[in-house]
Design an enzyme around this catalytic site. Structure first.
Site: not given
Length: 215
Positions: A124, A128
């Site tokens: 994750y 980003k």
């Protein structure tokens, strides 16, 4: 000259608050919300457009404006796979940013995450960080990257882990030295985005954690 803003992710937590706040503000004369499903609003200033993010180039004319707010995002569980999450969290947003840059949008605002890092062990946070690095290479006059911690607020799709963290973390973050890591309400992040959109600046700015509470 009229001012137009574009919002990606208007059906999400932050995007929803942002849309509501801009409906009551006079920062922009027109706000376009580009969504995968209908997004109703009572404001004449807000105009919703349904787009196919897999064929986003067909919506290129909708990216003409002054400011792009990118609040799009999903989870691996909601997306169904890591590859599907990457498509939403990185590919869709990057293509939208490219279209906006090509259309002359001057200010790009991105909701990223605390700890975003293209080299992170977390998939994750790696996504980003990857998106942040790609965005910084685009020719926007100004780029604002917001890196909130755990987001609090009512979501259409409840996330049990976040609900538990939303109860526990505020207590833990009362300890000395941990206050700046406290969770933040989605509406506070949206409020900060509106605040930033009012300012005339240039360059790249990254707002981390505690900076998002200050307006």
């Amino acid at each position: 000259m009229s001012k137009r803003a574009i919002i990606l992710g208007a059906t999400g937590l932050i995007g929803g608050h942002l849309t509501e706040q801009l409906a009551g503000e006079e920062v922009f004369d027109e706000v376009l919300t580009l969504t995968r499903r209908p997004k109703a609003t009572a404001s004449q200033r807000i105009h919703n457009h349904i787009v196919d993010f897999d064929r986003l180039e067909e919506a290129a004319p909708l990216f003409q404006g002054n400011t792009l707010f990118s609040c799009l995002g999903t989870t691996r569980k909601q997306a169904g796979s890591l590859a599907a999450q990457h498509k939403v969290d990185v590919e869709y947003q990057y293509q939208a940013a490219q279209l906006a840059a090509a259309a002359g949008v001057s200010h790009y605002l991105l909701v990223s995450s605390s700890g975003a890092n293209a080299n992170s062990a977390s998939a994750y946070l790696r996504m980003k960080g990857e998106l942040e690095e790609k965005i910084k290479k685009l020719p926007f006059k100004r780029i604002s990257i917001l890196q909130p911690s755990l987001l609090l607020g009512d979501r259409a799709n409840a996330r049990p882990g976040e609900k538990f963290g939303g109860i526990l973390l505020p207590v833990i973050c009362m300890l000395p030295g941990l206050r700046r890591y406290r969770p933040i309400e989605g509406r506070e992040v949206a409020k900060k985005m509106v605040y930033l959109s009012r300012q005339e600046r240039t360059g790249v700015e990254t707002l981390r954690l505690d900076e998002l509470f200050n307006t």
